[in-house]
Design an enzyme around this catalytic site. Structure first.
Site, mmCIF file in Angstrom:
data_model
loop_
_atom_site.group_PDB
_atom_site.id
_atom_site.type_symbol
_atom_site.label_atom_id
_atom_site.label_comp_id
_atom_site.label_asym_id
_atom_site.label_seq_id
_atom_site.Cartn_x
_atom_site.Cartn_y
_atom_site.Cartn_z
ATOM 1 N N CYS A 178 0.639 -1.128 -0.149
ATOM 2 C CA CYS A 178 -0.006 -0.058 -0.007
ATOM 3 C C CYS A 178 0.844 1.275 -0.118
ATOM 4 O O CYS A 178 1.590 1.377 -1.060
ATOM 5 C CB CYS A 178 -0.866 -0.121 1.144
ATOM 6 S SG CYS A 178 -2.247 1.162 1.012
ATOM 7 N N HIS A 197 -3.596 -5.200 0.312
ATOM 8 C CA HIS A 197 -3.246 -5.851 1.494
ATOM 9 C C HIS A 197 -3.038 -7.140 1.612
ATOM 10 O O HIS A 197 -3.990 -7.920 2.050
ATOM 11 C CB HIS A 197 -3.710 -5.101 2.651
ATOM 12 C CG HIS A 197 -3.545 -3.692 2.975
ATOM 13 N ND1 HIS A 197 -2.697 -3.388 3.891
ATOM 14 C CD2 HIS A 197 -4.293 -2.603 2.505
ATOM 15 C CE1 HIS A 197 -2.586 -2.010 3.718
ATOM 16 N NE2 HIS A 197 -3.510 -1.535 3.163
ATOM 17 N N GLU A 208 -1.747 -9.331 3.466
ATOM 18 C CA GLU A 208 -1.542 -9.912 4.650
ATOM 19 C C GLU A 208 -2.895 -10.194 5.268
ATOM 20 O O GLU A 208 -2.941 -11.116 6.108
ATOM 21 C CB GLU A 208 -1.072 -8.845 5.655
ATOM 22 C CG GLU A 208 -1.625 -7.697 5.961
ATOM 23 C CD GLU A 208 -1.548 -6.571 4.881
ATOM 24 O OE1 GLU A 208 -1.843 -5.433 5.302
ATOM 25 O OE2 GLU A 208 -1.105 -6.659 4.014
#
Length: 547
Positions: free
Chosen positions: A392, A518, A520
Site C-alpha cells: 500500500c 493488503h 496480509e
C-alpha cells in the site's frame, strides 16, 4: 433438545457468547478464534462476530495508537483487528456483520427513527437498542451455520458494555439455555511477594455478570504460571460452575497458534459439544500440530527488517507480522523481526540500521512522517539486491523512490504529502476528489487484479487473476506510467481493464514487489499467502548465500 446435522433453520443455530472480566486485553479474540478452531475440527460450520462498545461507527478513523490495525473485510468494512484472528484460525466467512460498535448500533436505530419506523414510539435503550443488538447476532446465524461465536469487547462493569450484556441476557432467555453458552474470560493475578494466585477478582467479575442476569457456563482463566487443582475447585465453588468447566489459559511458550491445542488438551471442545447435545466429529487437529511443531523446531532462520511509522505498536502491523510468520512456516524457517522506525532512516547511512537483514518490508500507512526514511530504505534494498516487499503506502514510497533515483524526477512525490508537487507520481483516486467525510469512504474491500505472466507475482500466485483487499485513497498516476516502464519499473499487476496499477516490480532484482493491496489479510498459518511465502523464500535464499 436434540440437535442433528442436516436440514437446519436459523432457530436451530446455537450461540456462544464470550465476555471478559478483571482487566481488558486478556485475549478474548484469540480465545474465541481458538474455540472456533476446535468446533471446526468436529465438522461444525461456525461464524464469528465481535461487538465493540466504543461510539465510533468503526475503527477506520481511529489512530493506530488508540486501536491498532484496521482489518478490512472482503465486502469493504473497516473492522477490529480481532477479525484477523477469526480468519487466520478458522475458515469462517467474515463480513460487515462480523463487527458491530455502539456507534453502528445507535446509527441504525436513529436512521429507523428518522424514517418513522417506530410509529411515534419513544425510542429507548430497552427494547430498541437491545433489539438491534439481538438482530445483529441473528444476521450471522444463517441456515447453514451451526454455531455463532460472539465476542463482547471491553470488561464486565464498564458502563459502555451494559446494553450489549442486557441484549445477551435477553437472547439467552429467548433461545433457551440448551442453545446458548456463556464463556467468561478472566485474569488470575499472581502476587509474587506472597507467591499466591488470587481468585477474588474473578469471583467479583462473575458476581457482576450474575447481577446482570448472566450465569457463566464456562470460566477461562488467564495466568502466567501453573495453577493447582484446588484453585480451580475454589473458582468452581464460588462462581457456581462445575469444576470441569474451569479452564486454564497459561501464557503459551512459542506462539498463539498453540492455544487451540492447549484448550483441546483440557477437553473444552467436549464440554461445549455436551452442552449443545452434539455428537463429536473427528476432532482432527493434525494441521495445527504441524504448525506448532514447525514454529518450535524450524530448520532455518531469517531476519526481516520491517520499516514503519508505528513500529513501537505491535498491533498496528498485526497481520503483517502474522503473515510473515506464516511465510516462515511455509519455508520451515523462524522469522525474526527487526522493527525499525522509518524516521530513523531519513538521514545518514541506511546500512548502519539495515545492515545484515535478509529482507525488507515497508507496510501500509499514511501521512508525511516517515516517508523520506521509507524512500531511503527502498533505495538501499533496490541498490543492494535485498528482497523487498512494499504494501500500500510501501508501494507509493517505492514508486516515488524509483521516480527520483532512477528516472531522475527529483521532486516526485504524492499529492497526499505535497498537494502542489510538480510531479505527482502518486495521486488521489478519481472517485475520491469530491469526498469530504473520512469514515468508510476509501477504496475498500476485495477488488480484482490481473498479472502479467512474466511477473514475479504470476510465479508466486500461479494464476493471472486474483481478488485482494484494499484500503486507500491514493494511487499510481498513469501520466508517468510509460516513462517508468521504459526506465525498468515493471507494471506487473493491474485492474482487469488495465486502468489501475496494482503491483510494480523492479526488473533484474532478486525479489522486488510492491502492491497497492493488503495481501496480509488473506494469509493463514497453514496456508501462507503466496507473496509472503515467496518473499520469505527469497530472503532465506539471500541468507543462505551469505550475502
Amino acid at each position: 433438545m436434540e440437535i442433528t446435522r442436516g436440514e437446519r433453520t436459523e432457530e436451530m443455530t446455537q450461540y456462544i457468547f464470550v465476555t471478559g472480566g478483571v482487566v481488558s486485553g486478556l485475549g478474548k479474540g484469540l480465545t474465541s478464534a481458538a474455540i472456533g478452531t476446535l468446533l471446526e475440527s468436529h465438522g461444525l460450520k461456525i461464524a464469528l462476530q465481535k461487538f465493540d462498545p466504543y461510539i465510533n461507527v468503526d475503527p477506520g478513523t481511529m489512530s493506530p495508537f488508540q486501536h491498532g490495525e484496521v482489518y478490512v473485510t472482503p465486502d469493504g468494512a473497516e473492522t477490529d483487528l480481532d477479525l484477523g484472528h477469526y480468519e487466520r484460525f478458522t475458515s469462517c466467512e467474515i463480513s460487515q456483520h462480523s463487527n458491530y460498535t455502539t456507534g453502528k448500533i445507535y446509527s441504525s436505530v436513529i436512521q429507523r427513527e428518522r424514517r418513522g419506523d417506530y410509529l411515534g414510539k419513544t425510542v429507548q435503550v430497552i427494547p430498541h437498542i437491545t433489539d438491534e443488538i439481538k438482530e445483529s447476532i441473528s444476521r450471522v446465524g444463517s441456515t447453514d451455520v451451526d454455531v455463532v461465536i460472539t465476542e463482547i469487547g471491553g470488561t464486565v462493569g464498564d458502563i459502555e458494555s451494559l446494553p450489549f450484556l442486557e441484549a445477551l441476557r435477553q437472547f439467552g432467555h429467548q433461545h433457551g439455555r440448551e442453545n446458548v453458552l456463556f464463556i467468561h474470560l478472566t485474569l488470575l493475578p499472581f502476587i509474587k511477594a506472597s507467591g499466591e494466585i488470587k481468585t477474588k477478582p474473578t469471583q467479583h467479575s462473575v458476581g457482576r455478570l450474575r447481577e446482570i442476569g448472566i450465569l457463566p457456563d464456562i470460566l477461562v482463566c488467564r495466568t502466567e504460571i501453573d495453577v493447582e487443582q484446588e484453585v480451580c475447585d475454589k473458582l468452581a465453588l464460588f462462581c457456581n460452575v462445575p469444576t470441569e468447566s474451569v479452564f486454564i489459559e497459561k501464557d503459551v511458550e512459542t506462539s498463539i497458534y498453540e492455544l487451540p491445542l492447549v484448550l483441546r488438551q483440557q477437553q473444552m471442545d467436549k464440554r461445549i459439544l455436551d452442552h449443545f447435545n452434539r455428537e463429536p466429529g473427528s476432532g482432527n487437529m493434525d494441521n495445527w500440530i504441524e504448525v506448532v511443531e514447525s514454529l518450535k523446531n524450524p530448520q532455518n532462520e531469517v531476519e526481516i527488517g520491517v520499516v514503519g511509522k508505528y513500529i513501537e505498536l505491535t498491533d498496528s502491523y498485526k497481520s503483517i507480522y502474522e503473515a510473515l510468520t506464516h511465510g516462515g512456516i511455509a519455508n520451515n524457517a523462524r522469522v525474526r523481526f527487526r522493527r525499525i522506525q522509518a524516521e530513523d532512516l531519513a538521514n545518514g547511512d541506511p546500512a548502519a540500521v539495515l545492515g545484515g537483514v535478509d529482507g525488507i518490508l515497508v507496510p501500509g500507512g499514511f501521512g508525511e512522517r516517515g516517508l523520506e526514511g521509507k524512500v531511503n530504505t527502498i533505495r538501499y534494498a533496490r541498490e543492494n539486491n535485498i528482497p523487498f516487499f512494499g504494501i500500500c503506502y510501501g508501494m507509493h514510497a517505492a514508486v516515488i523512490e524509483y521516480s527520483r533515483n532512477v528516472l531522475g524526477i527529483q521532486e516526485a512525490s504524492s499529492t497526499e504529502i505535497h498537494k502542489d508537487t510538480p510531479d505527482p507520481v502518486i495521486t488521489l483516486l478519481q472517485d475520491q476528489h469530491d469526498v469530504s467525510e473520512k469514515g468508510g469512504t476509501m477504496r475498500l474491500g476485495g477488488w480484482p487484479c490481473r498479472f502479467d505472466e512474466s511477473s514475479t507475482c504470476f510465479k508466486e500466485y500461479g494464476m493471472t487473476d486474483v481478488s485482494e483487499r484494499h484500503r486507500h485513497r491514493y494511487e499510481f498516476n498513469n501520466d508517468y506510467r510509460e516513462r517508468l516502464k521504459e526506465a525498468g519499473l515493471r507494471i506487473s499487476g493491474t485492474s482487469p481493464d488495465g486502468e489501475l496499477v496494482e503491483v510494480v516490480e523492479v526488473e533484474n532484482h532478486p525479489w522486488f514487489v510492491a502492491c497497492q493491496y493488503h495481501p496480509e489479510f488473506q494469509s493463514k498459518p497453514f496456508a501462507a499467502h503466496p507473496l509472503f511465502k515467496g518473499f520469505v523464500s527469497a530472503s532465506l535464499e539471500r541468507r543462505t548465500r551469505g550475502v
